[in-house]
Design an enzyme around this catalytic site. Structure first.
Site, PDB file in Angstrom:
ATOM      1  N   GLY A  17      -2.727  12.371   4.069  1.00 28.83           N
ATOM      2  CA  GLY A  17      -3.236  11.737   3.141  1.00 28.83           C
ATOM      3  C   GLY A  17      -4.233  10.762   3.307  1.00 28.83           C
ATOM      4  CB  VAL A  85       0.029  19.186   4.420  1.00 27.49           C
ATOM      5  CG1 VAL A  85       1.159  19.302   4.927  1.00 27.49           C
ATOM      6  CG2 VAL A  85      -0.845  18.215   5.416  1.00 27.49           C
ATOM      7  CD  GLU A 176      -9.927   1.900 -16.526  1.00 28.22           C
ATOM      8  OE1 GLU A 176      -9.785   0.451 -16.190  1.00 28.22           O
ATOM      9  OE2 GLU A 176      -9.907   2.582 -15.814  1.00 28.22           O
ATOM     10  CG  ASP A 306       0.257   7.579  -7.147  1.00 29.36           C
ATOM     11  OD1 ASP A 306       0.293   6.395  -6.896  1.00 29.36           O
ATOM     12  OD2 ASP A 306      -1.034   8.300  -7.596  1.00 29.36           O
ATOM     13  CD  GLN A 323      -2.681  -4.424  -3.730  1.00 27.71           C
ATOM     14  OE1 GLN A 323      -1.766  -4.801  -3.206  1.00 27.71           O
ATOM     15  NE2 GLN A 323      -4.022  -4.520  -3.580  1.00 27.71           N
TER      16      GLN A 323
HETATM   17  C1  FAD Z   1      -8.198   8.149 -12.845  1.00 30.51           C
HETATM   18  C2  FAD Z   1      -7.536   7.162 -12.172  1.00 30.51           C
HETATM   19  C3  FAD Z   1      -7.604   5.949 -12.341  1.00 30.51           C
HETATM   20  C4  FAD Z   1      -6.642   5.032 -11.640  1.00 30.51           C
HETATM   21  N1  FAD Z   1      -7.031   3.564 -11.942  1.00 30.51           N
HETATM   22  C5  FAD Z   1      -6.260   2.758 -11.129  1.00 30.51           C
HETATM   23  C6  FAD Z   1      -6.491   1.294 -11.446  1.00 30.51           C
HETATM   24  O1  FAD Z   1      -7.513   0.915 -12.349  1.00 30.51           O
HETATM   25  N2  FAD Z   1      -5.736   0.524 -10.754  1.00 30.51           N
HETATM   26  C7  FAD Z   1      -4.580   0.885  -9.942  1.00 30.51           C
HETATM   27  O2  FAD Z   1      -3.932   0.201  -9.278  1.00 30.51           O
HETATM   28  N3  FAD Z   1      -4.362   2.208  -9.619  1.00 30.51           N
HETATM   29  C8  FAD Z   1      -5.297   3.472 -10.412  1.00 30.51           C
HETATM   30  N4  FAD Z   1      -4.857   4.455 -10.199  1.00 30.51           N
HETATM   31  C9  FAD Z   1      -3.731   5.075  -9.410  1.00 30.51           C
HETATM   32  C10 FAD Z   1      -4.078   4.769  -7.963  1.00 30.51           C
HETATM   33  O3  FAD Z   1      -5.463   5.612  -7.692  1.00 30.51           O
HETATM   34  C11 FAD Z   1      -2.903   5.552  -7.122  1.00 30.51           C
HETATM   35  O4  FAD Z   1      -1.695   4.888  -7.480  1.00 30.51           O
HETATM   36  C12 FAD Z   1      -3.470   5.639  -5.713  1.00 30.51           C
HETATM   37  O5  FAD Z   1      -4.526   6.493  -5.346  1.00 30.51           O
HETATM   38  C13 FAD Z   1      -2.061   6.090  -4.775  1.00 30.51           C
HETATM   39  O6  FAD Z   1      -2.597   6.406  -3.588  1.00 30.51           O
HETATM   40  P1  FAD Z   1      -1.935   7.314  -2.582  1.00 30.51           P
HETATM   41  O7  FAD Z   1      -2.493   7.185  -1.237  1.00 30.51           O
HETATM   42  O8  FAD Z   1      -0.327   7.444  -2.691  1.00 30.51           O
HETATM   43  O9  FAD Z   1      -2.521   8.578  -2.963  1.00 30.51           O
HETATM   44  P2  FAD Z   1      -3.987   8.989  -3.179  1.00 30.51           P
HETATM   45  O10 FAD Z   1      -4.933   7.826  -3.197  1.00 30.51           O
HETATM   46  O11 FAD Z   1      -4.162  10.036  -4.351  1.00 30.51           O
HETATM   47  O12 FAD Z   1      -4.318   9.865  -1.809  1.00 30.51           O
HETATM   48  C14 FAD Z   1      -3.654  11.148  -1.604  1.00 30.51           C
HETATM   49  C15 FAD Z   1      -4.635  11.831  -0.570  1.00 30.51           C
HETATM   50  O13 FAD Z   1      -3.838  12.854  -0.238  1.00 30.51           O
HETATM   51  C16 FAD Z   1      -4.324  14.108   0.011  1.00 30.51           C
HETATM   52  N5  FAD Z   1      -3.634  15.191  -0.090  1.00 30.51           N
HETATM   53  C17 FAD Z   1      -2.983  15.324  -1.079  1.00 30.51           C
HETATM   54  N6  FAD Z   1      -2.080  16.583  -1.073  1.00 30.51           N
HETATM   55  C18 FAD Z   1      -2.429  17.184   0.062  1.00 30.51           C
HETATM   56  C19 FAD Z   1      -2.243  18.048   1.043  1.00 30.51           C
HETATM   57  N7  FAD Z   1      -1.485  19.075   0.679  1.00 30.51           N
HETATM   58  N8  FAD Z   1      -2.809  18.412   2.096  1.00 30.51           N
HETATM   59  C20 FAD Z   1      -3.827  17.392   2.677  1.00 30.51           C
HETATM   60  N9  FAD Z   1      -4.383  16.430   1.869  1.00 30.51           N
HETATM   61  C21 FAD Z   1      -3.733  16.198   0.666  1.00 30.51           C
HETATM   62  C22 FAD Z   1      -5.607  13.869  -1.307  1.00 30.51           C
HETATM   63  O14 FAD Z   1      -6.823  14.577  -1.018  1.00 30.51           O
HETATM   64  C23 FAD Z   1      -5.907  12.344  -1.262  1.00 30.51           C
HETATM   65  O15 FAD Z   1      -6.851  12.098  -0.410  1.00 30.51           O
HETATM   66  C24 FAD Z   1      -5.707   5.362 -11.052  1.00 30.51           C
HETATM   67  C25 FAD Z   1      -5.483   6.797 -10.616  1.00 30.51           C
HETATM   68  C26 FAD Z   1      -6.410   7.802 -11.352  1.00 30.51           C
HETATM   69  C27 FAD Z   1      -6.093   9.097 -11.031  1.00 30.51           C
END
Ligand code: FAD
Length: 445
Positions: A17, A85, A176, A306, A323
């Site tokens: 990710g 993956v 939003e 997440d 964060q």
């Molecule tokens: C519309 C929206 C608005 C948001 N606004 C806010 C905000 O204002 N403030 C805030 O704090 N949070 C916000 N969030 C939440 C925040 O974006 C997430 O908490 C954050 O992105 C989580 O980070 P992460 O690294 O866990 O996952 P992500 O940032 O989602 O990254 C996961 C990555 O894994 C990759 N992936 C997933 N499954 C696979 C697989 N099987 N194989 C290969 N790659 C894979 C995806 O392509 C992605 O690039 C928002 C979320 C959304 C959807």
């Protein structure tokens, strides 16, 4: 040539990710004595907090995406693999990829994010518009503009709900989206579609709970509601969606709302990868982790962001916020280094920096630590600044700043383009240039 296990002497850390969590982990490790392979199904990082602005024609796709390879172009020991993956062989320490050879690891950081949860509501999976990826944002933008084009061509469709937009979920994303849609219609489409009475369009925000922004201070929720209503949004709290059809939704109690566009901003569950692993899962299918963020039984595997179910230290779970993912990614990387250096591991302590949501121009709420609550212009300025700071890539920051300044000064919006439209069941007039429906519509601007 990526990491070669036959000749490697450095420990190999695989990061699944390239979102907030994965990038934070890889950045922490980029100058250390390890080889790092980042795997993502997209070749870019997505800045999810601004997806709604792509969907409402405020920003270009390239403003909120950043090529992963570009982020590590000077780090010769950080590799990237664009791949889906499909599973992880935890005993053999191998990451399994679709159509590509598996990738061995010494240490693994899983940061595969989350996806939409429609709670099994009939029709929602097939017909609602979620907002997690750039493809989904472009698909929603295409659809919104297409509906206005259809109404312009056949004004009789307005009475059938073609200009009624329903947003489900009164959290930050729903607020939003509803606010941005209202401004798009009122300030931009009113002129673009001067042959159409756009004031007959409706934006309805439906929330099951009794107030908006449940995770915020109560006054912030009240403020958001009033700000949305001033922009013409109909806010329906205490209202659940029962089913979704091509041209209407049914609300609890049987009320029917005619619409061809339902945005789903109501639920979140762990990414599909979580289900493919033989590990304990908590709320929303998230992977349960120890306090150091490692997976029980697999000390060299960490889950962050997440996809992880993380104890907040007082019996609750940490929220799915950028964060939490950033700090968790850094922490997992630190634990990898401690393990390699044979130092004891540490527990993860989340530093709450507050939460924000914007409703529209000069209207936002920010609940900050030590009880600081901002509303209106100060919150909006704080929101703008923070999003610029956390955007990935200097080019993106400059581009977003210019776009925002332009939008602010002119009330204009940039990319009102219908790109690679699909043949969707809810499009009332077929696109002459429509591609067959796919799960992931292509996108280029
Ligand atoms: C519309 C929206 C608005 C948001 N606004 C806010 C905000 O204002 N403030 C805030 O704090 N949070 C916000 N969030 C939440 C925040 O974006 C997430 O908490 C954050 O992105 C989580 O980070 P992460 O690294 O866990 O996952 P992500 O940032 O989602 O990254 C996961 C990555 O894994 C990759 N992936 C997933 N499954 C696979 C697989 N099987 N194989 C290969 N790659 C894979 C995806 O392509 C992605 O690039 C928002 C979320 C959304 C959807």
């Amino acid at each position: 040539m990526g990491h070669d296990p036959e000749v490697a002497v450095r420990p190999h850390v695989v990061v699944i990710g390239a979102g907030f969590g994965g990038l934070a982990a890889a950045k922490r490790l980029e100058d250390e004595a390890v080889d790092v392979t980042v795997i993502d199904r997209h070749n870019y990082h997505t800045f999810q907090p601004l997806l709604y602005q792509v969907a409402t024609a405020g920003l270009n796709t390239a403003d909120v995406g950043y090529a992963v390879r570009g982020l590590f172009r000077r780090q010769r020991r950080v590799f990237f693999r664009k791949a889906q993956v499909t599973g992880i062989d935890l005993d053999r320490r191998r990451v399994e990829l679709r159509d590509l050879p598996e990738v061995p690891y010494d240490h693994l950081i899983v940061a595969a994010g989350s996806r939409c949860n429609t709670f099994g509501i009939p029709g929602a999976d097939e017909l609602a518009f979620p907002l997690y990826t750039l493809e989904e944002a472009v698909r929603l933008r295409n659809h919104v503009i297409s509906l206005f084009e259809a109404a312009s061509a056949e004004p009789g469709l307005v009475a059938e709900g073609v200009l009624t937009f329903v947003v489900v979920g009164g959290g930050p994303t729903g607020v939003e989206v509803a606010g941005a849609l209202a401004e798009l219609v009122e300030k931009v489409f009113a002129d673009d579609f001067h042959d159409l009475d756009v004031h007959r369009s409706r934006i309805v925000l439906v929330e099951q709970g009794d107030r908006l922004l449940a995770a915020f201070d109560e006054h912030s929720g009240t403020y958001a509601r009033a700000a949305l209503e001033r922009r013409g949004v109909e806010v329906r709290t205490g209202t659940a969606v029962e089913s979704v059809a091509v041209d209407h939704v049914v609300l609890a109690g049987g009320e029917v709302l005619h619409t061809r566009c339902l945005v789903w901003a109501a639920g979140v569950q762990a990414g599909a990868l979580a289900q493919a692993l033989p590990v304990a899962r908590g709320r929303g299918g998230r992977i349960v982790v120890h306090r150091d963020l490692s997976v029980p039984g697999y000390p060299d595997v960490y889950c962050v962001g997440d996809i992880a179910d993380i104890d907040d230290g007082s019996g609750g779970r940490l929220p799915q916020l950028a964060q939490v993912a950033i700090q968790g990614g850094r922490h997992a990387a630190e634990q990898v280094l401690r393990t390699i250096e044979r130092r004891p591991r540490a527990d993860f302590h989340y530093l709450d920096k507050g939460t924000m949501a914007t409703i529209g121009r000069r209207a936002a709420v920010a609940d900050l630590p030590i009880g600081v609550r901002l509303r209106g212009m100060p919150a909006w300025l704080a929101w703008l600044l923070l999003h610029l700071v956390y955007l990935v890539g200097v080019r993106n920051r400059v581009s977003v700043f210019i776009n925002w300044a332009w939008n602010y000064l002119t009330w204009d919006r940039g990319p009102r383009l219908i790109l690679r439209p699909e043949a969707l069941p809810h499009t009332p007039i077929p696109h002459s240039d429509a591609a067959p429906r796919t799960d992931q519509a292509g996108t280029s601007a």
